[in-house]
Design a protein around this motif. Structure first.
Motif, PDB file in Angstrom:
ATOM      1  N   UNK A 115       0.832  -1.192   0.000  1.00  0.00           N
ATOM      2  CA  UNK A 115       0.000   0.000   0.000  1.00  0.00           C
ATOM      3  C   UNK A 115       0.877   1.257   0.000  1.00  0.00           C
ATOM      4  N   UNK A 116       1.969   1.236   0.761  1.00  0.00           N
ATOM      5  CA  UNK A 116       2.885   2.377   0.822  1.00  0.00           C
ATOM      6  C   UNK A 116       3.446   2.712  -0.555  1.00  0.00           C
ATOM      7  N   UNK A 117       3.790   1.701  -1.340  1.00  0.00           N
ATOM      8  CA  UNK A 117       4.335   1.934  -2.680  1.00  0.00           C
ATOM      9  C   UNK A 117       3.330   2.680  -3.550  1.00  0.00           C
TER      10      UNK A 117
ATOM     11  N   UNK B  36      -7.622   3.792  -6.475  1.00  0.00           N
ATOM     12  CA  UNK B  36      -8.854   4.583  -6.402  1.00  0.00           C
ATOM     13  C   UNK B  36      -9.550   4.416  -5.050  1.00  0.00           C
ATOM     14  N   UNK B  37      -9.235   3.366  -4.331  1.00  0.00           N
ATOM     15  CA  UNK B  37      -9.819   3.154  -3.016  1.00  0.00           C
ATOM     16  C   UNK B  37      -9.116   3.887  -1.886  1.00  0.00           C
ATOM     17  N   UNK B  38      -8.049   4.604  -2.205  1.00  0.00           N
ATOM     18  CA  UNK B  38      -7.281   5.314  -1.172  1.00  0.00           C
ATOM     19  C   UNK B  38      -7.792   6.753  -1.067  1.00  0.00           C
ATOM     20  N   UNK B  39      -8.329   7.133   0.084  1.00  0.00           N
ATOM     21  CA  UNK B  39      -8.777   8.518   0.242  1.00  0.00           C
ATOM     22  C   UNK B  39      -7.595   9.488   0.106  1.00  0.00           C
ATOM     23  N   UNK B  40      -7.826  10.633  -0.494  1.00  0.00           N
ATOM     24  CA  UNK B  40      -6.735  11.582  -0.756  1.00  0.00           C
ATOM     25  C   UNK B  40      -5.991  11.992   0.512  1.00  0.00           C
ATOM     26  N   UNK B  41      -6.685  12.094   1.636  1.00  0.00           N
ATOM     27  CA  UNK B  41      -6.005  12.497   2.871  1.00  0.00           C
ATOM     28  C   UNK B  41      -5.086  11.412   3.421  1.00  0.00           C
ATOM     29  N   UNK B  42      -5.198  10.193   2.889  1.00  0.00           N
ATOM     30  CA  UNK B  42      -4.331   9.107   3.355  1.00  0.00           C
ATOM     31  C   UNK B  42      -3.152   8.849   2.418  1.00  0.00           C
ATOM     32  N   UNK B  43      -3.070   9.594   1.318  1.00  0.00           N
ATOM     33  CA  UNK B  43      -1.984   9.388   0.350  1.00  0.00           C
ATOM     34  C   UNK B  43      -0.646   9.813   0.940  1.00  0.00           C
ATOM     35  N   UNK B  44      -0.567  11.008   1.480  1.00  0.00           N
ATOM     36  CA  UNK B  44       0.695  11.526   2.037  1.00  0.00           C
ATOM     37  C   UNK B  44       0.405  12.258   3.341  1.00  0.00           C
ATOM     38  N   UNK B  45      -0.022  11.519   4.374  1.00  0.00           N
ATOM     39  CA  UNK B  45      -0.342  12.173   5.640  1.00  0.00           C
ATOM     40  C   UNK B  45       0.926  12.688   6.326  1.00  0.00           C
TER      41      UNK B  45
ATOM     42  N   UNK C 154       5.633   2.280   7.482  1.00  0.00           N
ATOM     43  CA  UNK C 154       4.625   1.502   8.226  1.00  0.00           C
ATOM     44  C   UNK C 154       3.342   2.315   8.393  1.00  0.00           C
ATOM     45  N   UNK C 155       3.482   3.624   8.566  1.00  0.00           N
ATOM     46  CA  UNK C 155       2.310   4.496   8.642  1.00  0.00           C
ATOM     47  C   UNK C 155       1.552   4.477   7.318  1.00  0.00           C
ATOM     48  N   UNK C 156       2.273   4.586   6.202  1.00  0.00           N
ATOM     49  CA  UNK C 156       1.624   4.541   4.891  1.00  0.00           C
ATOM     50  C   UNK C 156       0.951   3.193   4.645  1.00  0.00           C
ATOM     51  N   UNK C 157       1.531   2.135   5.176  1.00  0.00           N
ATOM     52  CA  UNK C 157       0.939   0.806   5.047  1.00  0.00           C
ATOM     53  C   UNK C 157      -0.209   0.592   6.035  1.00  0.00           C
ATOM     54  N   UNK C 158      -0.471   1.610   6.856  1.00  0.00           N
ATOM     55  CA  UNK C 158      -1.554   1.608   7.834  1.00  0.00           C
ATOM     56  C   UNK C 158      -1.383   0.544   8.914  1.00  0.00           C
ATOM     57  N   UNK C 159      -0.121   0.229   9.198  1.00  0.00           N
ATOM     58  CA  UNK C 159       0.190  -0.689  10.297  1.00  0.00           C
ATOM     59  C   UNK C 159       0.557   0.100  11.560  1.00  0.00           C
ATOM     60  N   UNK C 160       0.792   1.407  11.393  1.00  0.00           N
ATOM     61  CA  UNK C 160       1.037   2.331  12.495  1.00  0.00           C
ATOM     62  C   UNK C 160       0.055   3.471  12.304  1.00  0.00           C
ATOM     63  N   UNK C 161      -0.824   3.671  13.296  1.00  0.00           N
ATOM     64  CA  UNK C 161      -1.887   4.661  13.109  1.00  0.00           C
ATOM     65  C   UNK C 161      -1.935   5.751  14.168  1.00  0.00           C
ATOM     66  N   UNK C 162      -1.120   5.618  15.226  1.00  0.00           N
ATOM     67  CA  UNK C 162      -1.124   6.629  16.288  1.00  0.00           C
ATOM     68  C   UNK C 162       0.308   7.049  16.596  1.00  0.00           C
ATOM     69  N   UNK C 163       0.438   8.192  17.254  1.00  0.00           N
ATOM     70  CA  UNK C 163       1.762   8.665  17.665  1.00  0.00           C
ATOM     71  C   UNK C 163       2.393   7.647  18.618  1.00  0.00           C
TER      72      UNK C 163
END
Length: 125
Positions: A20-22, A61-70, A100-109
């Protein structure tokens, strides 16, 4: 820009290996569609199915724009607080945590800091 486009097209030819990160990194570069078109053209010339490109486009197309480069959840301030001298270790740890954040495996500080600490321990061994 041409080099980046060629690199991304090459990655897309191996779409089944993309995380997903790629895909997010490609989307953030604003060359995603061009890279898909170039990869598809190369695959057609090679007589290979372009189905993987279609799959990647669907995933994208399933990736919301705010999650592309948070914004990164972890920054150099955390490493400074750990009394780590500035150097390449910062880039290595921060890049790994962001991936890992881009891969959504890390979601909090908190998760980012825990992973950062673990990676620091590994880097400093």
């Amino acid at each position: 820009a041409v080099r980046l486009l060629l690199e991304q097209a090459n990655q897309l030819k191996h779409a089944d290996e993309l995380e997903l990160a790629d895909i997010k990194i490609m989307l953030a570069s604003h060359h995603f569609e061009e890279a898909c078109a170039l990869a598809a053209a190369q695959m057609r010339v090679d007589g290979v199915s372009i189905a993987p490109i279609k799959t990647v486009r669907e995933r994208a197309t399933g990736i919301p724009s705010e999650k592309v480069a948070p914004p990164p959840l972890l920054d150099g301030a955390f490493l400074l607080k750990q009394k780590i001298p500035q150097g390449p270790i910062y880039r290595n740890v921060l890049a790994a945590v962001y991936r890992e954040q881009l891969n959504e495996r890390v979601e909090t500080v908190t998760e980012a800091q825990a992973l950062g600490a673990k990676l620091l321990d590994r880097e400093l061994e």
